[in-house]
Motif scaffolding. Structure first.
Motif, short mmCIF file in Angstrom:
data_model
loop_
_atom_site.label_atom_id
_atom_site.label_comp_id
_atom_site.label_asym_id
_atom_site.label_seq_id
_atom_site.Cartn_x
_atom_site.Cartn_y
_atom_site.Cartn_z
N VAL A 1 23.31 52.07 72.93
CA VAL A 1 23.12 52.89 71.74
C VAL A 1 23.43 54.35 72.07
O VAL A 1 22.84 54.92 72.99
N VAL A 2 24.35 54.94 71.32
CA VAL A 2 24.76 56.34 71.53
C VAL A 2 24.53 57.12 70.24
O VAL A 2 24.89 56.65 69.15
N ARG A 3 23.94 58.31 70.35
CA ARG A 3 23.70 59.16 69.18
C ARG A 3 24.62 60.37 69.20
O ARG A 3 25.00 60.87 70.26
N GLY A 4 24.92 60.89 68.01
CA GLY A 4 25.69 62.13 67.90
C GLY A 4 27.08 62.02 68.49
O GLY A 4 27.57 62.97 69.10
N MET A 5 27.75 60.91 68.29
CA MET A 5 29.08 60.69 68.86
C MET A 5 30.14 61.39 68.00
O MET A 5 30.19 61.20 66.79
N ASP B 1 25.87 59.42 63.34
CA ASP B 1 24.44 59.48 63.67
C ASP B 1 24.16 58.59 64.88
O ASP B 1 23.60 59.04 65.89
N VAL B 2 24.53 57.33 64.76
CA VAL B 2 24.30 56.35 65.84
C VAL B 2 25.50 55.42 65.89
O VAL B 2 26.03 55.01 64.86
N VAL B 3 25.93 55.10 67.11
CA VAL B 3 26.91 54.03 67.31
C VAL B 3 26.31 53.04 68.29
O VAL B 3 25.95 53.41 69.41
N GLU B 4 26.16 51.81 67.85
CA GLU B 4 25.67 50.74 68.72
C GLU B 4 26.87 49.96 69.24
O GLU B 4 27.63 49.38 68.46
N PHE B 5 27.04 49.94 70.54
CA PHE B 5 28.10 49.14 71.15
C PHE B 5 27.50 47.77 71.48
O PHE B 5 26.73 47.63 72.43
N VAL B 6 27.84 46.79 70.66
CA VAL B 6 27.22 45.47 70.73
C VAL B 6 28.06 44.55 71.60
O VAL B 6 29.27 44.40 71.41
#
Length: 226
Positions: free
Chosen positions: A67-71, A85-90
């Motif tokens: 989970v990465v925020r502010g990308m 806002d958030v990018v979830e690398f699943v």
């Protein structure tokens, strides 16, 4: 819909503007051309919510995802830039995905946009979210089928299918936004829209006054009332 044009970095416009222009093109022009802004309770709550979420230094791991925020995002094809806002690398179980540094396996990005309030009938939020996904696809050379909107009032996620119709709306609005920006003209208000009462910009926009054909005509009406 085709979008083969490539923009330069100094021509990029804010992804958030897509939500504004989908809501009302005059609102978009007041904010993004005239650089005006007015805040109400709704926009203040939204600003606080995003302030809590945005932290580009924050990165966490949960089972099956990073989970990465502010990308930071950009698309030279759409002519857009912004921050997710958030990018979830699943993590993917199949053979489709991208590699991440210091991680085994393949992953697909899933943007999550945080909004105050609750789900809306219009596609304003979904268009902005889809644009974020399209930026990620261009940056990472992948394909994203779904993304999420998280609403602060309901504290629930809404899954958004990134179908062709929604993507075409993003492309069309992006092109229209660039056209208006190049012209530098703020459109007149459209009182047929039902969004004016809920708009934080109504005191700056003054839609009923701006619809008058001239300043003289407006003052003539005022004098008649007096």
């Amino acid at each position: 819909m085709n979008y083969s044009k490539n923009y330069q970095e100094d021509q990029l416009l804010a992804i958030s503007g897509l939500q504004h222009i989908a809501f009302c093109e005059r609102q978009w022009a007041l904010i993004h051309i005239e650089q005006q802004w007015d805040e109400n309770l709704r926009t203040a709550e939204g600003r606080v919510l995003h302030g809590r979420v945005h932290d580009p230094e924050y990165k966490t791991y949960k089972p099956g995802a990073v989970v990465v925020r502010g990308m930071t995002l950009q698309s030279l094809s759409l002519g857009l830039y912004g921050v997710a806002d958030v990018v979830e690398f699943v993590e993917q179980q199949g053979g489709v995905g991208i590699s991440l540094p210091n991680r085994t396996g393949l992953y697909l990005p899933r943007p999550v946009e945080y909004k105050r309030g609750k789900s809306k009938q219009g596609d304003y939020d979904r268009i902005q979210l889809c644009a974020q996904a399209m930026c990620l696809e261009e940056m990472l050379n992948c394909h994203i089928e779904e993304a999420d909107l998280y609403y602060g009032e309901t504290r629930r996620r809404e899954t958004v299918k990134l179908d062709t119709e929604l993507r075409d709306e993003v492309i069309e609005l992006s092109q229209h936004m660039h056209k208006l920006h190049e012209e530098g003209i703020t459109p007149k208000p459209d009182m047929k829209l039902s969004v004016c009462k809920s708009c934080s910009m109504i005191n700056i926009c003054m839609p009923r006054i701006r619809l008058k054909t001239s300043v003289q005509g407006y003052w003539n009406e005022v004098l008649k009332e007096l």
